[in-house]
Design a protein around this motif. Structure first.
Motif, PDB file in Angstrom:
ATOM      1  N   ALA A 119      26.448  61.062  -7.686  1.00 42.05           N
ATOM      2  CA  ALA A 119      24.645  60.424  -8.044  1.00 42.05           C
ATOM      3  C   ALA A 119      24.379  61.642  -7.777  1.00 42.05           C
ATOM      4  O   ALA A 119      23.487  61.782  -8.665  1.00 42.05           O
ATOM      5  CB  ALA A 119      24.190  59.793  -6.818  1.00 42.05           C
ATOM      6  N   VAL A 120      25.327  62.772  -7.400  1.00 39.95           N
ATOM      7  CA  VAL A 120      23.739  63.904  -8.032  1.00 39.95           C
ATOM      8  C   VAL A 120      24.990  64.703  -8.303  1.00 39.95           C
ATOM      9  O   VAL A 120      23.876  64.940  -9.484  1.00 39.95           O
ATOM     10  CB  VAL A 120      24.320  64.383  -7.076  1.00 39.95           C
ATOM     11  N   VAL A 121      25.495  63.821  -9.689  1.00 42.83           N
ATOM     12  CA  VAL A 121      26.465  65.401 -10.238  1.00 42.83           C
ATOM     13  C   VAL A 121      25.511  63.963 -11.529  1.00 42.83           C
ATOM     14  O   VAL A 121      25.902  64.360 -12.288  1.00 42.83           O
ATOM     15  CB  VAL A 121      28.110  65.170 -10.620  1.00 42.83           C
ATOM     16  N   ILE A 122      25.478  62.322 -12.012  1.00 41.16           N
ATOM     17  CA  ILE A 122      25.376  61.713 -12.898  1.00 41.16           C
ATOM     18  C   ILE A 122      23.206  62.420 -12.980  1.00 41.16           C
ATOM     19  O   ILE A 122      22.414  62.527 -13.954  1.00 41.16           O
ATOM     20  CB  ILE A 122      24.823  60.283 -12.227  1.00 41.16           C
ATOM     21  N   GLY A 123      22.838  62.627 -11.315  1.00 39.56           N
ATOM     22  CA  GLY A 123      21.496  63.674 -11.808  1.00 39.56           C
ATOM     23  C   GLY A 123      20.839  64.422 -12.833  1.00 39.56           C
ATOM     24  O   GLY A 123      20.205  65.025 -12.386  1.00 39.56           O
ATOM     25  N   GLY A 124      22.883  65.200 -12.837  1.00 38.11           N
ATOM     26  CA  GLY A 124      22.270  66.600 -13.688  1.00 38.11           C
ATOM     27  C   GLY A 124      22.701  67.484 -12.287  1.00 38.11           C
ATOM     28  O   GLY A 124      22.513  68.732 -12.938  1.00 38.11           O
ATOM     29  N   ALA A 125      23.090  67.347 -11.180  1.00 33.62           N
ATOM     30  CA  ALA A 125      23.852  68.640 -10.986  1.00 33.62           C
ATOM     31  C   ALA A 125      25.165  69.349 -11.113  1.00 33.62           C
ATOM     32  O   ALA A 125      25.806  69.025 -11.887  1.00 33.62           O
ATOM     33  CB  ALA A 125      23.339  68.438  -9.092  1.00 33.62           C
ATOM     34  N   LEU A 126      25.111  70.503 -11.565  1.00 35.58           N
ATOM     35  CA  LEU A 126      26.146  70.969 -11.973  1.00 35.58           C
ATOM     36  C   LEU A 126      27.060  71.427 -10.565  1.00 35.58           C
ATOM     37  O   LEU A 126      26.863  71.809  -9.412  1.00 35.58           O
ATOM     38  CB  LEU A 126      25.925  72.764 -12.178  1.00 35.58           C
ATOM     39  N   LEU A 127      28.554  71.120 -10.034  1.00 34.53           N
ATOM     40  CA  LEU A 127      29.418  71.338  -9.289  1.00 34.53           C
ATOM     41  C   LEU A 127      29.681  72.276  -8.849  1.00 34.53           C
ATOM     42  O   LEU A 127      29.724  73.063  -8.280  1.00 34.53           O
ATOM     43  CB  LEU A 127      30.734  70.179  -9.996  1.00 34.53           C
ATOM     44  N   THR A 128      29.180  73.131 -10.367  1.00 26.39           N
ATOM     45  CA  THR A 128      30.070  74.579 -10.001  1.00 26.39           C
ATOM     46  C   THR A 128      28.774  75.271  -9.254  1.00 26.39           C
ATOM     47  O   THR A 128      29.133  76.934  -8.621  1.00 26.39           O
ATOM     48  CB  THR A 128      30.003  75.344 -10.917  1.00 26.39           C
ATOM     49  N   GLY A 129      27.590  74.580  -9.262  1.00 24.57           N
ATOM     50  CA  GLY A 129      26.279  75.094  -8.437  1.00 24.57           C
ATOM     51  C   GLY A 129      25.687  75.836  -8.891  1.00 24.57           C
ATOM     52  O   GLY A 129      25.517  76.059 -10.010  1.00 24.57           O
ATOM     53  N   VAL A 182      16.188  67.797  -6.848  1.00 20.72           N
ATOM     54  CA  VAL A 182      16.431  66.283  -6.019  1.00 20.72           C
ATOM     55  C   VAL A 182      15.633  66.196  -6.373  1.00 20.72           C
ATOM     56  O   VAL A 182      15.818  64.050  -6.944  1.00 20.72           O
ATOM     57  CB  VAL A 182      14.928  66.966  -4.970  1.00 20.72           C
ATOM     58  N   LEU A 183      14.769  65.459  -7.998  1.00 24.70           N
ATOM     59  CA  LEU A 183      14.072  64.413  -8.372  1.00 24.70           C
ATOM     60  C   LEU A 183      15.811  64.352  -9.584  1.00 24.70           C
ATOM     61  O   LEU A 183      15.665  62.898  -9.541  1.00 24.70           O
ATOM     62  CB  LEU A 183      13.197  64.873  -9.289  1.00 24.70           C
ATOM     63  N   GLY A 184      16.494  64.985  -9.554  1.00 22.41           N
ATOM     64  CA  GLY A 184      17.623  64.499 -11.104  1.00 22.41           C
ATOM     65  C   GLY A 184      18.311  63.820  -9.848  1.00 22.41           C
ATOM     66  O   GLY A 184      19.053  63.052 -10.081  1.00 22.41           O
ATOM     67  N   ALA A 185      18.993  64.288  -8.403  1.00 22.63           N
ATOM     68  CA  ALA A 185      19.651  63.568  -7.534  1.00 22.63           C
ATOM     69  C   ALA A 185      19.242  62.212  -6.998  1.00 22.63           C
ATOM     70  O   ALA A 185      19.863  61.409  -6.888  1.00 22.63           O
ATOM     71  CB  ALA A 185      19.731  64.937  -6.511  1.00 22.63           C
ATOM     72  N   ALA A 186      17.623  62.495  -6.941  1.00 16.78           N
ATOM     73  CA  ALA A 186      17.169  60.453  -7.065  1.00 16.78           C
ATOM     74  C   ALA A 186      17.476  59.656  -7.634  1.00 16.78           C
ATOM     75  O   ALA A 186      17.412  58.669  -7.705  1.00 16.78           O
ATOM     76  CB  ALA A 186      16.552  60.783  -6.801  1.00 16.78           C
ATOM     77  N   ALA A 239      20.864  59.326  -8.087  1.00 17.51           N
ATOM     78  CA  ALA A 239      21.115  58.054  -6.962  1.00 17.51           C
ATOM     79  C   ALA A 239      20.744  56.811  -7.239  1.00 17.51           C
ATOM     80  O   ALA A 239      21.383  55.316  -7.248  1.00 17.51           O
ATOM     81  CB  ALA A 239      21.178  57.903  -6.084  1.00 17.51           C
ATOM     82  N   LEU A 240      19.513  56.380  -8.417  1.00 13.33           N
ATOM     83  CA  LEU A 240      19.485  55.250  -8.375  1.00 13.33           C
ATOM     84  C   LEU A 240      19.233  54.526  -9.437  1.00 13.33           C
ATOM     85  O   LEU A 240      20.491  53.456  -9.410  1.00 13.33           O
ATOM     86  CB  LEU A 240      17.895  55.250  -9.048  1.00 13.33           C
ATOM     87  N   ILE A 241      20.298  55.708 -10.633  1.00 15.14           N
ATOM     88  CA  ILE A 241      21.626  54.871 -11.776  1.00 15.14           C
ATOM     89  C   ILE A 241      22.409  54.290 -11.491  1.00 15.14           C
ATOM     90  O   ILE A 241      23.243  53.129 -11.235  1.00 15.14           O
ATOM     91  CB  ILE A 241      21.559  56.011 -12.600  1.00 15.14           C
ATOM     92  N   PHE A 242      23.346  54.916  -9.733  1.00 13.44           N
ATOM     93  CA  PHE A 242      24.261  54.636  -8.901  1.00 13.44           C
ATOM     94  C   PHE A 242      24.270  53.626  -8.224  1.00 13.44           C
ATOM     95  O   PHE A 242      24.697  52.870  -8.339  1.00 13.44           O
ATOM     96  CB  PHE A 242      24.235  55.881  -8.309  1.00 13.44           C
TER      97      PHE A 242
END
Length: 134
Positions: free
Chosen positions: A66-76, A81-85, A88-91
């Motif tokens: 959900a967080v990666v779909i929201g645009g967070a990079l796995l490398t950090g 927070v808006l992207g993660a939300a 999560a909504l899309i997921f």
């Protein structure tokens, strides 16, 4: 305080240099996480009459997706927070759509892996565009 959390998780030494109490922030976040887990367990006991330890099994994988779909990079270093939300909504919508479409539950984990793979590829592509890498 949100910037302190972001800085403490990103580069603790740099956060210390600008005056962020990194140890206190980390202790507060662990305490808050434990409090949230306690509230959730209490809600489970109130609703179901018992707390099942396996109810949250493999939810961390779904949270990462959900967080990666929201645009967070796995490398950090990048995410919101808006992207993660939104991720999560899309997921959640996709998960419910698959359930109502009658997709077999064993194929759902395969679908999760494909979603994560596509999100990581797209994520890497966007990161390269933003940073100008090739």
């Amino acid at each position: 305080f949100g910037n302190w959390i972001f800085a403490s998780g990103g580069d603790a030494q740099a956060a210390r240099y600008v005056g962020v109490p990194v140890n206190r922030v980390k202790i507060l976040m662990f305490t808050f996480t434990a409090f949230c887990a306690t509230v959730f367990a209490t809600c489970q006991v109130m609703e179901f009459g018992s707390a099942g330890a396996d109810r949250g099994l493999l939810k961390e994988f779904e949270a990462i997706i959900a967080v990666v779909i929201g645009g967070a990079l796995l490398t950090g270093g990048y995410g919101s927070v808006l992207g993660a939300a939104l991720g999560a909504l899309i997921f959640g919508v996709v998960q419910q759509g698959l359930f109502f479409a009658g997709v077999e539950s064993s194929l759902f984990r395969v679908f999760l892996g494909v979603i994560l793979l596509l999100a990581v590829i797209l994520n890497t592509y966007i990161r390269r565009i933003i940073t100008g890498e090739r």
